[in-house]
Design a protein around this motif. Structure first.
Motif, PDB file in Angstrom:
ATOM      1  N   UNK A  61       0.858  -1.184   0.000  1.00 50.36           N
ATOM      2  CA  UNK A  61       0.000   0.000   0.000  1.00 50.36           C
ATOM      3  C   UNK A  61       0.895   1.235   0.000  1.00 50.36           C
ATOM      4  N   UNK A  62       0.379   2.363  -0.422  1.00 48.16           N
ATOM      5  CA  UNK A  62       1.147   3.603  -0.309  1.00 48.16           C
ATOM      6  C   UNK A  62       1.277   3.960   1.173  1.00 48.16           C
ATOM      7  N   UNK A  63       2.277   4.782   1.486  1.00 44.00           N
ATOM      8  CA  UNK A  63       2.476   5.183   2.882  1.00 44.00           C
ATOM      9  C   UNK A  63       1.219   5.858   3.426  1.00 44.00           C
ATOM     10  N   UNK A  64       0.580   6.664   2.583  1.00 46.93           N
ATOM     11  CA  UNK A  64      -0.638   7.357   3.046  1.00 46.93           C
ATOM     12  C   UNK A  64      -1.770   6.384   3.328  1.00 46.93           C
ATOM     13  N   UNK A  65      -1.901   5.395   2.425  1.00 47.10           N
ATOM     14  CA  UNK A  65      -2.970   4.401   2.618  1.00 47.10           C
ATOM     15  C   UNK A  65      -2.702   3.590   3.876  1.00 47.10           C
ATOM     16  N   UNK A  66      -1.453   3.261   4.125  1.00 43.26           N
ATOM     17  CA  UNK A  66      -1.105   2.527   5.356  1.00 43.26           C
ATOM     18  C   UNK A  66      -1.488   3.351   6.582  1.00 43.26           C
ATOM     19  N   UNK A  67      -1.079   4.619   6.549  1.00 42.00           N
ATOM     20  CA  UNK A  67      -1.325   5.490   7.699  1.00 42.00           C
ATOM     21  C   UNK A  67      -2.827   5.621   7.972  1.00 42.00           C
ATOM     22  N   UNK A  68      -3.601   5.704   6.887  1.00 43.29           N
ATOM     23  CA  UNK A  68      -5.053   5.924   7.045  1.00 43.29           C
ATOM     24  C   UNK A  68      -5.726   4.781   7.797  1.00 43.29           C
ATOM     25  N   UNK A  69      -5.135   3.577   7.763  1.00 41.35           N
ATOM     26  CA  UNK A  69      -5.773   2.452   8.478  1.00 41.35           C
ATOM     27  C   UNK A  69      -4.836   1.855   9.536  1.00 41.35           C
ATOM     28  N   UNK A  70      -3.828   2.617   9.931  1.00 40.64           N
ATOM     29  CA  UNK A  70      -2.900   2.184  10.991  1.00 40.64           C
ATOM     30  C   UNK A  70      -2.270   0.832  10.648  1.00 40.64           C
ATOM     31  N   UNK A  71      -1.826   0.678   9.376  1.00 37.26           N
ATOM     32  CA  UNK A  71      -1.351  -0.638   8.929  1.00 37.26           C
ATOM     33  C   UNK A  71       0.157  -0.644   8.699  1.00 37.26           C
ATOM     34  N   UNK A  72       0.761  -1.779   9.012  1.00 37.01           N
ATOM     35  CA  UNK A  72       2.193  -1.989   8.792  1.00 37.01           C
ATOM     36  C   UNK A  72       2.341  -3.283   8.006  1.00 37.01           C
ATOM     37  N   UNK A  73       3.168  -3.204   6.954  1.00 35.52           N
ATOM     38  CA  UNK A  73       3.358  -4.397   6.118  1.00 35.52           C
ATOM     39  C   UNK A  73       4.374  -5.331   6.762  1.00 35.52           C
ATOM     40  N   UNK A  74       4.071  -6.621   6.753  1.00 34.39           N
ATOM     41  CA  UNK A  74       5.025  -7.622   7.246  1.00 34.39           C
ATOM     42  C   UNK A  74       5.269  -8.601   6.104  1.00 34.39           C
ATOM     43  N   UNK A  75       6.505  -8.651   5.632  1.00 30.73           N
ATOM     44  CA  UNK A  75       6.803  -9.420   4.420  1.00 30.73           C
ATOM     45  C   UNK A  75       6.692 -10.926   4.641  1.00 30.73           C
ATOM     46  N   UNK A  76       7.062 -11.371   5.857  1.00 31.95           N
ATOM     47  CA  UNK A  76       7.074 -12.807   6.104  1.00 31.95           C
ATOM     48  C   UNK A  76       5.764 -13.224   6.792  1.00 31.95           C
ATOM     49  N   UNK A  77       5.095 -14.192   6.198  1.00 29.15           N
ATOM     50  CA  UNK A  77       3.774 -14.584   6.706  1.00 29.15           C
ATOM     51  C   UNK A  77       3.848 -15.109   8.146  1.00 29.15           C
ATOM     52  N   UNK A  78       4.827 -15.982   8.418  1.00 27.98           N
ATOM     53  CA  UNK A  78       4.910 -16.561   9.767  1.00 27.98           C
ATOM     54  C   UNK A  78       5.199 -15.466  10.798  1.00 27.98           C
ATOM     55  N   UNK A  79       6.038 -14.529  10.384  1.00 24.26           N
ATOM     56  CA  UNK A  79       6.339 -13.396  11.265  1.00 24.26           C
ATOM     57  C   UNK A  79       5.045 -12.634  11.569  1.00 24.26           C
ATOM     58  N   UNK A  80       4.229 -12.411  10.520  1.00 25.69           N
ATOM     59  CA  UNK A  80       2.997 -11.643  10.763  1.00 25.69           C
ATOM     60  C   UNK A  80       2.051 -12.395  11.685  1.00 25.69           C
ATOM     61  N   UNK A  81       1.780 -13.678  11.368  1.00 30.83           N
ATOM     62  CA  UNK A  81       0.751 -14.378  12.161  1.00 30.83           C
ATOM     63  C   UNK A  81       1.180 -14.531  13.622  1.00 30.83           C
ATOM     64  N   UNK A  82       2.507 -14.568  13.841  1.00 30.45           N
ATOM     65  CA  UNK A  82       2.977 -14.742  15.226  1.00 30.45           C
ATOM     66  C   UNK A  82       2.711 -13.493  16.076  1.00 30.45           C
ATOM     67  N   UNK A  83       2.384 -12.368  15.408  1.00 32.95           N
ATOM     68  CA  UNK A  83       2.119 -11.123  16.153  1.00 32.95           C
ATOM     69  C   UNK A  83       0.628 -10.827  16.323  1.00 32.95           C
ATOM     70  N   UNK A  84      -0.219 -11.641  15.669  1.00 33.81           N
ATOM     71  CA  UNK A  84      -1.641 -11.271  15.579  1.00 33.81           C
ATOM     72  C   UNK A  84      -2.516 -11.987  16.600  1.00 33.81           C
ATOM     73  N   UNK A  85      -3.492 -11.252  17.119  1.00 32.73           N
ATOM     74  CA  UNK A  85      -4.561 -11.898  17.881  1.00 32.73           C
ATOM     75  C   UNK A  85      -5.618 -12.439  16.920  1.00 32.73           C
ATOM     76  N   UNK A  86      -5.828 -11.706  15.813  1.00 34.74           N
ATOM     77  CA  UNK A  86      -6.820 -12.106  14.815  1.00 34.74           C
ATOM     78  C   UNK A  86      -6.158 -12.057  13.441  1.00 34.74           C
ATOM     79  N   UNK A  87      -6.351 -13.116  12.650  1.00 35.12           N
ATOM     80  CA  UNK A  87      -5.866 -13.114  11.261  1.00 35.12           C
ATOM     81  C   UNK A  87      -7.082 -13.238  10.354  1.00 35.12           C
ATOM     82  N   UNK A  88      -7.136 -12.414   9.322  1.00 36.87           N
ATOM     83  CA  UNK A  88      -8.231 -12.495   8.352  1.00 36.87           C
ATOM     84  C   UNK A  88      -7.645 -12.684   6.955  1.00 36.87           C
ATOM     85  N   UNK A  89      -8.250 -13.619   6.214  1.00 40.66           N
ATOM     86  CA  UNK A  89      -7.708 -13.989   4.901  1.00 40.66           C
ATOM     87  C   UNK A  89      -8.528 -13.290   3.814  1.00 40.66           C
TER      88      UNK A  89
END
Ligand code: NAI
Length: 390
Positions: A229-257
């Motif tokens: 996403x663009x930096x602005x689009x990320x900021x608008x929804x408080x989002x941070x990109x995580x390149x590695x899937x396992x890394x991302x899921x290990x930080x989440x309380x909820x995962x949505x596909x």
């Protein structure tokens, strides 16, 4: 504000949008074309409710128009096996329309038989029921009504997250049974506030889910998507990109596909990936059933590795009566938010995808270019960037 953001999925800016128009190739423009539609049977509900347009009974509202133009229109729900109507009529159909809710699986073998087939139209979003590589090779276009039900699905995702986190289903079942034991429910009920949410796929639906979750005071939103996403689009929804899937899921309380089903996502959520989830996380999948390994999900729920799994999509549709996802439970007897595939087929969505299907057919019949965002496979090539990195 959104029109200024560089990559925000949605009607104003689309990851699928191309600068050029896609021509409507080799349309016969003649009368007498055969159009085959595979839709779900609506029964009494469809007779009583004409807005159930995606049914065999109401035929996407297309019959009068197609027949007045001199075309043959076959509508059926018979789609599986060698004696099905799909197998029989695909031989000479020029256009096949199907909904993801009752998908006619257009396999490589069927494409071989389909001597006259030029266009597959998805009345909705998600064209994985077509063997897209075979369609590319045979120069069959695959079109869908992009965006038609993305809000419908995003709302369902938010609802599913809430019903899992708040342990809603067992609470309601308790009430129906005539029981009343608050502690049995409250022992596994939480607030969404303060939780970390991750989406696999931050396209039209994934992004809308994050937008809708913001007011709940969630702690952070993560996303895993090969398109940034663009930096602005990320900021608008408080989002941070995580390149590695396992890394991302290990930080989440909820995962949505929220990504399409393709070679790169089939079985993506398997036992190995599930072992990297936070213990007791919740998983919601309204994208496609086969993105999650059926048995691995059931085992993770049974062991408590997942506290809950919800969604409306199944690896085979209709799901067999004994499909384990119908009845699987967490160790406390809850955590199942499964429903039939309907999140993207609300009455509002049906009006949009029926109108969009007609617009695609009109373009084809009159030789007008299709809307670029609707073109998944153009003549001999993928036009979308969403079905894997090619
Ligand atoms: P979209 O094309 O706007 O977004 C999909 C996103 O997924 C893109 O950003 C793409 O880059 C990303 N993606 C693709 N492969 C990925 C991977 N391996 N890992 C991470 N991200 C990946 O599509 P939209 O409109 O958001 O729809 C997504 C899917 O949702 C559809 O393809 C369909 O399968 C499903 N859907 C389900 C419905 C339902 O009723 N349950 C209704 C509508 C869509």
């Amino acid at each position: 504000m959104f029109a200024r953001l560089a990559r925000i999925p949605g009607p104003l800016a689309s990851s699928r949008s191309l600068s050029h128009s896609i021509p409507s190739s080799s349309a016969s423009w003649s009368r007498g074309m055969k159009v085959l539609a595979i839709l779900y049977r609506g029964g009494d509900a469809a007779k009583q409710e004409p807005r159930l347009l995606g049914t065999v009974e109401n035929e996407l509202g297309l019959r009068k128009w197609l027949e007045s133009e001199g075309h043959e229109f076959i509508v059926t729900d018979s789609k599986d096996g060698p004696n099905s109507d799909l197998d029989k009529h695909i031989e000479d159909a020029e256009i096949v329309i199907t909904t993801p809710f009752h998908p006619g699986y257009i396999t490589r073998d069927l494409i071989k038989k389909a001597k006259n087939l030029k266009v597959c139209v998805t009345a909705g979003v998600g064209s994985d029921h077509v063997d897209l590589n075979a369609a590319v090779e045979r120069k069959i276009q695959v079109l869908e009504v992009t965006g038609s039900n993305v809000t419908s699905v995003a709302e369902h995702v938010v609802m599913s997250i809430l019903l899992l986190v708040r342990n809603f289903v067992p609470a309601h079942e308790m009430i129906e049974r005539g029981d009343w034991q608050v502690s049995e429910i409250a022992r596994n009920a939480y607030d969404l506030e303060g939780k970390v949410i991750g989406t696999i796929g931050a396209g039209r639906i994934g992004y809308r889910v994050l937008e809708r979750l913001l007011p709940f005071g969630t702690k952070e939103h993560l996303y895993h998507d090969y398109a940034s996403l663009s930096a602005e689009a990320e900021k608008a929804v408080n989002a941070r990109r995580v390149q590695d899937l396992k890394d991302m899921v290990s930080q989440c309380d909820v995962v949505t596909v929220n990504c399409p089903l393709h070679e790169g996502t089939k079985g993506l959520i398997n036992a190995e990936v599930l072992s990297h989830f936070k213990k007791g996380a919740w998983l919601v999948n309204t994208a496609r059933g086969a993105i999650c390994d059926k048995d691995a999900v059931a085992a993770a729920l049974k062991s408590g590795q997942l506290s809950g799994y919800a969604g409306d999509v199944w690896n085979v549709q209709p799901a067999p009566r004994d499909h384990i996802w119908r009845t699987m439970k967490n160790p406390l007897g809850g955590g199942n938010g499964m429903v039939p595939h309907y999140s993207g087929t609300t009455l509002d969505a049906q009006a949009r995808y029926a109108a969009g299907t007609r617009a695609i057919l009109e373009n084809y019949l009159t030789g007008k270019p299709q809307k670029p965002a609707d073109v998944i496979v153009g003549v001999g090539k993928y036009e979308t960037k969403s079905y894997g990195q090619r």
